[in-house]
Write a protein that holds these residues in place. Sequence first.
Motif, PDB file in Angstrom:
ATOM      1  N   SER A 105       0.901  -1.110   0.090  1.00 50.11           N
ATOM      2  CA  SER A 105      -0.144   0.020   0.039  1.00 50.11           C
ATOM      3  C   SER A 105       0.934   1.243  -0.097  1.00 50.11           C
ATOM      4  O   SER A 105       2.018   1.345   0.427  1.00 50.11           O
ATOM      5  N   ILE A 106       0.303   2.436  -0.639  1.00 48.31           N
ATOM      6  CA  ILE A 106       0.965   3.716  -0.447  1.00 48.31           C
ATOM      7  C   ILE A 106       0.518   4.441   0.613  1.00 48.31           C
ATOM      8  O   ILE A 106      -0.883   4.621   0.956  1.00 48.31           O
ATOM      9  N   VAL A 107       1.274   4.918   1.665  1.00 43.24           N
ATOM     10  CA  VAL A 107       0.936   5.777   2.780  1.00 43.24           C
ATOM     11  C   VAL A 107       1.472   7.297   2.443  1.00 43.24           C
ATOM     12  O   VAL A 107       2.561   7.415   2.103  1.00 43.24           O
ATOM     13  N   VAL A 108       0.503   8.181   2.430  1.00 41.51           N
ATOM     14  CA  VAL A 108       0.777   9.526   2.422  1.00 41.51           C
ATOM     15  C   VAL A 108       0.602  10.331   3.680  1.00 41.51           C
ATOM     16  O   VAL A 108      -0.557  10.277   4.474  1.00 41.51           O
ATOM     17  N   ARG A 109       1.745  10.904   4.093  1.00 37.05           N
ATOM     18  CA  ARG A 109       1.628  11.477   5.572  1.00 37.05           C
ATOM     19  C   ARG A 109       2.638  12.778   5.311  1.00 37.05           C
ATOM     20  O   ARG A 109       3.567  13.012   4.490  1.00 37.05           O
ATOM     21  N   ASP A 110       2.580  13.541   6.568  1.00 35.99           N
ATOM     22  CA  ASP A 110       3.308  14.599   6.650  1.00 35.99           C
ATOM     23  C   ASP A 110       4.872  14.444   6.674  1.00 35.99           C
ATOM     24  O   ASP A 110       5.271  13.382   7.248  1.00 35.99           O
ATOM     25  N   VAL A 111       5.726  15.291   6.012  1.00 32.71           N
ATOM     26  CA  VAL A 111       7.078  15.090   6.085  1.00 32.71           C
ATOM     27  C   VAL A 111       7.673  15.095   7.639  1.00 32.71           C
ATOM     28  O   VAL A 111       6.971  15.870   8.328  1.00 32.71           O
ATOM     29  N   ARG A 112       8.845  14.499   7.610  1.00 37.53           N
ATOM     30  CA  ARG A 112       9.562  14.614   8.910  1.00 37.53           C
ATOM     31  C   ARG A 112      10.916  15.218   8.805  1.00 37.53           C
ATOM     32  O   ARG A 112      11.550  14.943   7.711  1.00 37.53           O
ATOM     33  N   GLU A 113      11.438  15.993   9.569  1.00 37.30           N
ATOM     34  CA  GLU A 113      12.419  16.848   9.721  1.00 37.30           C
ATOM     35  C   GLU A 113      13.715  16.016   9.236  1.00 37.30           C
ATOM     36  O   GLU A 113      14.508  16.339   8.118  1.00 37.30           O
TER      37      GLU A 113
ATOM     38  N   GLY B 230       7.714   0.886   3.032  1.00 39.37           N
ATOM     39  CA  GLY B 230       8.500   1.222   3.907  1.00 39.37           C
ATOM     40  C   GLY B 230       9.642   2.246   3.487  1.00 39.37           C
ATOM     41  O   GLY B 230      10.632   2.786   4.337  1.00 39.37           O
ATOM     42  N   THR B 231       9.798   2.742   2.062  1.00 39.87           N
ATOM     43  CA  THR B 231      10.386   3.486   1.554  1.00 39.87           C
ATOM     44  C   THR B 231      10.021   4.593   0.972  1.00 39.87           C
ATOM     45  O   THR B 231       8.868   4.870   0.509  1.00 39.87           O
ATOM     46  N   LEU B 232      10.760   6.045   1.129  1.00 44.44           N
ATOM     47  CA  LEU B 232      10.248   6.986   0.328  1.00 44.44           C
ATOM     48  C   LEU B 232      10.070   7.007  -0.868  1.00 44.44           C
ATOM     49  O   LEU B 232      11.013   6.710  -1.678  1.00 44.44           O
ATOM     50  N   ALA B 233       8.760   7.201  -1.541  1.00 41.20           N
ATOM     51  CA  ALA B 233       8.486   7.089  -2.955  1.00 41.20           C
ATOM     52  C   ALA B 233       8.184   8.364  -3.421  1.00 41.20           C
ATOM     53  O   ALA B 233       8.147   8.427  -4.707  1.00 41.20           O
ATOM     54  N   GLY B 234       8.256   9.453  -2.823  1.00 38.09           N
ATOM     55  CA  GLY B 234       7.962  10.952  -3.637  1.00 38.09           C
ATOM     56  C   GLY B 234       7.387  11.978  -2.427  1.00 38.09           C
ATOM     57  O   GLY B 234       7.350  11.503  -1.347  1.00 38.09           O
ATOM     58  N   PHE B 235       7.259  12.959  -2.919  1.00 37.62           N
ATOM     59  CA  PHE B 235       6.670  14.252  -2.002  1.00 37.62           C
ATOM     60  C   PHE B 235       5.777  15.112  -2.834  1.00 37.62           C
ATOM     61  O   PHE B 235       6.058  15.249  -4.131  1.00 37.62           O
ATOM     62  N   LEU B 236       5.177  15.886  -2.285  1.00 37.57           N
ATOM     63  CA  LEU B 236       4.325  16.918  -2.698  1.00 37.57           C
ATOM     64  C   LEU B 236       4.304  18.121  -1.973  1.00 37.57           C
ATOM     65  O   LEU B 236       3.976  17.923  -0.833  1.00 37.57           O
TER      66      LEU B 236
ATOM     67  N   VAL C  40       1.656   6.227  -7.230  1.00 41.31           N
ATOM     68  CA  VAL C  40       2.084   7.383  -6.260  1.00 41.31           C
ATOM     69  C   VAL C  40       1.499   8.790  -6.656  1.00 41.31           C
ATOM     70  O   VAL C  40       1.115   9.357  -5.745  1.00 41.31           O
ATOM     71  N   GLY C  41       1.637   9.068  -7.958  1.00 44.22           N
ATOM     72  CA  GLY C  41       1.247  10.252  -8.066  1.00 44.22           C
ATOM     73  C   GLY C  41      -0.455  10.519  -8.234  1.00 44.22           C
ATOM     74  O   GLY C  41      -0.462  11.540  -7.361  1.00 44.22           O
ATOM     75  N   ARG C  42      -1.046   9.513  -8.405  1.00 41.66           N
ATOM     76  CA  ARG C  42      -2.397   9.541  -8.222  1.00 41.66           C
ATOM     77  C   ARG C  42      -2.750   9.509  -6.708  1.00 41.66           C
ATOM     78  O   ARG C  42      -3.657  10.333  -6.510  1.00 41.66           O
ATOM     79  N   ALA C  43      -2.035   8.973  -5.894  1.00 40.87           N
ATOM     80  CA  ALA C  43      -2.448   9.101  -4.371  1.00 40.87           C
ATOM     81  C   ALA C  43      -2.032  10.312  -3.806  1.00 40.87           C
ATOM     82  O   ALA C  43      -2.798  10.832  -3.069  1.00 40.87           O
ATOM     83  N   PHE C  44      -0.868  10.902  -4.284  1.00 42.03           N
ATOM     84  CA  PHE C  44      -0.737  12.424  -3.916  1.00 42.03           C
ATOM     85  C   PHE C  44      -2.044  13.295  -4.364  1.00 42.03           C
ATOM     86  O   PHE C  44      -2.314  14.301  -3.577  1.00 42.03           O
ATOM     87  N   TYR C  45      -2.417  13.470  -5.639  1.00 42.72           N
ATOM     88  CA  TYR C  45      -3.214  14.205  -6.099  1.00 42.72           C
ATOM     89  C   TYR C  45      -4.660  14.141  -5.265  1.00 42.72           C
ATOM     90  O   TYR C  45      -5.590  15.047  -5.116  1.00 42.72           O
ATOM     91  N   ALA C  46      -4.965  12.667  -5.191  1.00 42.52           N
ATOM     92  CA  ALA C  46      -6.342  12.475  -4.571  1.00 42.52           C
ATOM     93  C   ALA C  46      -6.052  13.061  -3.149  1.00 42.52           C
ATOM     94  O   ALA C  46      -7.033  13.578  -2.393  1.00 42.52           O
ATOM     95  N   ASP C  47      -4.966  12.999  -2.268  1.00 43.49           N
ATOM     96  CA  ASP C  47      -4.868  13.333  -0.938  1.00 43.49           C
ATOM     97  C   ASP C  47      -4.781  14.893  -0.988  1.00 43.49           C
ATOM     98  O   ASP C  47      -5.559  15.515  -0.221  1.00 43.49           O
ATOM     99  N   ALA C  48      -4.171  15.541  -1.854  1.00 47.97           N
ATOM    100  CA  ALA C  48      -4.116  16.781  -1.991  1.00 47.97           C
ATOM    101  C   ALA C  48      -5.623  17.700  -2.397  1.00 47.97           C
ATOM    102  O   ALA C  48      -5.848  18.534  -1.824  1.00 47.97           O
TER     103      ALA C  48
END
Length: 200
Positions: free
Chosen positions: A2-10, A52-58, A99-107
């Motif tokens: 699954s793809i998890v979209v969450r806030d970035v961490r420092e 479990g690995t970083l796949a992208g950011f928005l 991943v891109g579609r998950a980002f746009y749905a979340d945004a």
Amino acid sequence: MSIVVRDVREHELDSVLALNNAAGPAILPLDAARLRHFFERAEYFRVAERDGTLAGFLIGMGSHSDHDSSNFRWFRERHPDFFYIDRIVVASRRRGGGVGRAFYADAQSYSELRYPQMACEVLLDEGIIDPVLLFHGSFGFREVGQHVMPETGLRAAMLMKELCSFDWVRQTYGPQLPREAWIVEPRSALLAPRQTGTCQ
């Protein structure tokens, strides 16, 4: 898987910077100071994890922002209230995997409660525009103009999408949204409270 979209961490900023600067010519490069500025000021800065690995950011922000991008200013000179996607980056090994579609749905889920439109741009001078424009068109974005960025000389297609739920949300709830977990603004602990814009 699954793809998890969450806030970035420092502690992820170095990885985000590496992703951005490995993305190719369709994404403008960043340095660490600029990325830190986004971390401290952006209204929306989320990452995607897959396996479990970083796949992208928005990274995105509302039209009230003091963002200094010439593309952002182009939109603000013409539209009073919108959510602006400054950049979306998907790791090369994850492209085409949703991943891109998950980002746009979340945004969009975030934006449509707060803004009447979403805005973004696609660079036109990099020879890869057809799939990128098709991707955005499939989400309902339409070109509303073009802009030559004075800082780079690159031409961008300026895209906007109407968010049809905004009027209903505003008429039903006004500026005060319910305090539900899925509605709370991303990164609200990091950013100072702001006034919610109104539809004009």
